[in-house]
Design a protein around this motif. Structure first.
Motif, PDB file in Angstrom:
ATOM      1  N   VAL A   1      44.323  42.430  33.866  1.00 54.24           N
ATOM      2  CA  VAL A   1      44.636  41.073  33.382  1.00 54.24           C
ATOM      3  C   VAL A   1      43.923  39.978  34.173  1.00 54.24           C
ATOM      4  N   ASP A   2      43.390  40.305  35.375  1.00 52.13           N
ATOM      5  CA  ASP A   2      42.627  39.292  36.131  1.00 52.13           C
ATOM      6  C   ASP A   2      41.150  39.308  35.763  1.00 52.13           C
ATOM      7  N   GLY A   3      40.774  40.132  34.788  1.00 55.62           N
ATOM      8  CA  GLY A   3      39.388  40.174  34.326  1.00 55.62           C
ATOM      9  C   GLY A   3      38.566  41.261  35.005  1.00 55.62           C
ATOM     10  N   ASN A   4      39.038  41.769  36.151  1.00 57.46           N
ATOM     11  CA  ASN A   4      38.300  42.823  36.858  1.00 57.46           C
ATOM     12  C   ASN A   4      38.590  44.198  36.249  1.00 57.46           C
ATOM     13  N   VAL A   5      37.643  45.110  36.501  1.00 54.63           N
ATOM     14  CA  VAL A   5      37.855  46.482  36.040  1.00 54.63           C
ATOM     15  C   VAL A   5      38.529  47.276  37.160  1.00 54.63           C
ATOM     16  N   VAL A   6      39.560  48.027  36.828  1.00 58.89           N
ATOM     17  CA  VAL A   6      40.254  48.866  37.806  1.00 58.89           C
ATOM     18  C   VAL A   6      40.014  50.328  37.446  1.00 58.89           C
ATOM     19  N   SER A   7      39.650  51.092  38.460  1.00 55.40           N
ATOM     20  CA  SER A   7      39.396  52.516  38.248  1.00 55.40           C
ATOM     21  C   SER A   7      40.401  53.331  39.064  1.00 55.40           C
ATOM     22  N   LEU A   8      40.795  54.470  38.552  1.00 60.11           N
ATOM     23  CA  LEU A   8      41.705  55.338  39.315  1.00 60.11           C
ATOM     24  C   LEU A   8      41.051  55.737  40.641  1.00 60.11           C
ATOM     25  N   ASN A   9      39.712  55.858  40.616  1.00 56.79           N
ATOM     26  CA  ASN A   9      38.992  56.250  41.832  1.00 56.79           C
ATOM     27  C   ASN A   9      39.092  55.198  42.938  1.00 56.79           C
ATOM     28  N   ASP A  10      39.397  53.948  42.564  1.00 57.09           N
ATOM     29  CA  ASP A  10      39.600  52.902  43.587  1.00 57.09           C
ATOM     30  C   ASP A  10      40.779  53.265  44.493  1.00 57.09           C
ATOM     31  N   TYR A  11      41.629  54.157  44.029  1.00 59.04           N
ATOM     32  CA  TYR A  11      42.857  54.488  44.763  1.00 59.04           C
ATOM     33  C   TYR A  11      42.739  55.813  45.519  1.00 59.04           C
ATOM     34  N   ALA A  12      41.494  56.307  45.592  1.00 57.85           N
ATOM     35  CA  ALA A  12      41.278  57.662  46.114  1.00 57.85           C
ATOM     36  C   ALA A  12      41.733  57.838  47.564  1.00 57.85           C
TER      37      ALA A  12
END
Lengths: 145, 203
Positions: B40-51
């Motif tokens: 919702v903030d316009g950025n893309v979130v990836s599951l890998n960001d949480y690795a």
């Protein structure tokens, strides 16, 4: 026009057990719905219409509302009195869902609308998870006649 | 590109499994499917960001379902409690916004801001992620734990045993599952069912 006060009643999971085992030669159609579920409300008129068409058969329709108890008086009962005056509506207020969903059918994931055919003749038993179109409902019910 | 191929491959594998299984989607023990979705903030979130975290509480929800609304405060509370323990919440909305305009991205932005969501709220416009996970209703939780092979599903189902009344909850399914995972135990109740709004699939 008779008062419709008897057309709905509150039930518990034990009553549901009874509905799942209809007498021999009877077929029960159990439609799980709620006033907050837009696709459920959208398909109800199709069922009311089908119920009239199957009036003289062994098929009985039960509309099982899963509405929130706190909305019975404000929202649910007024809706029934307006839209389901001649149908059997059962209010199931047990929100410990994980305890009873599998009793109805282990394949049911809990999404509504969901419609079940139950009968002592297990070849007739089946279920449909999702909203019916008129055509789909006809195809679903016709083989039961 | 590599990631995309992996995603498609994982998806194909999960479909193949589903063709044989009684219920579709991921179950406890399965490898989670990676995703990259717009927040919702316009950025893309990836599951890998949480690795580098211990896990993720993945919640399929939406803007307008009474069950999702009944659980919003509980989802916020989950993130508040478990983010610092390495299990933050990621919420995903997969509902069709064409037939249901209240589920649009702009309405998601408003909802997240009105309720002060303290977690990402992602748009799954293609519905691929919901289908790959086997999310069927809202809210529907998948508890993911980080492992050597990526994220693994440890729990799939409802948040607790009372949608009607948060104060009357007897069993907190998700919290119990996290506690067991953190203690290195197998989750004793890895799967629960609940009534909920069906995810509005595209026609």
């Amino acid at each position: 026009m008779k008062a419709s006060a008897q057309q709905y009643r509150k039930i518990e999971v034990a009553d549901l057990q009874e509905l799942l085992h209809p007498p021999i030669d009877s077929i029960y159609i159990l439609n799980f719905w709620a006033t907050w579920c837009a696709p459920c409300v959208a398909e109800l008129p199709l069922f009311v219409n089908a119920e009239m068409q199957f009036k003289d058969s062994k098929i009985r329709f039960f509309f099982i509302s899963l509405d929130f108890k706190k909305e019975y008086d404000t929202k649910v009962i007024p809706f029934l009195l307006k839209n389901l005056t001649n149908s059997h509506v059962l209010l199931l207020g047990d929100s410990n869902y994980n305890n009873w969903i599998n009793l109805v059918n282990p394949q049911w994931q809990g999404a509504i609308p969901a419609t079940f055919v139950v009968s002592a003749d297990t070849t007739k038993c089946k279920f449909y998870e999702g909203e019916f179109t008129e055509k789909k409902l006809f195809e679903f019910l016709l083989p039961l006649k | 590109m590599k990631k995309l191929i992996f995603l498609l491959l994982s998806f194909a594998i999960s479909l193949a499994v589903n063709a044989q299984g009684a219920t579709a989607g991921l179950k406890a023990g399965d490898t989670a499917i990676p995703f990259k979705l717009k927040n919702v903030d316009g950025n893309v979130v990836s599951l890998n960001d949480y690795a580098n975290l211990r896990g993720v509480i993945l919640v399929f929800t939406c803007n307008n379902c009474p069950f999702s609304l009944a659980y919003e405060d509980r989802i916020i509370a989950l993130n508040k409690k478990y983010d610092i323990m390495g299990f933050p919440v990621i919420a995903i909305n997969s509902s069709d916004s064409v037939a249901y305009p209240d589920e649009s991205y702009s309405k998601m932005v408003i909802r997240a801001s009105d309720k002060n969501f303290n977690f990402p709220y992602l748009l799954d416009d293609s519905q691929i992620i919901a289908k790959a996970y086997g999310a069927v209703r809202t809210p529907h939780v998948f508890l993911l734990q980080h492992s050597d092979i990526g994220f693994a599903v440890r729990y799939d189902g409802a948040i607790d045993d009372n949608s009607d009344d948060a104060d009357a909850v007897k069993i907190k399914y998700v919290e119990n599952a996290i506690t067991e995972v953190m203690r290195g135990k197998l989750v004793s109740q890895p799967f629960t069912k609940a009534i909920g709004c069906t995810i509005k699939w595209k026609k």
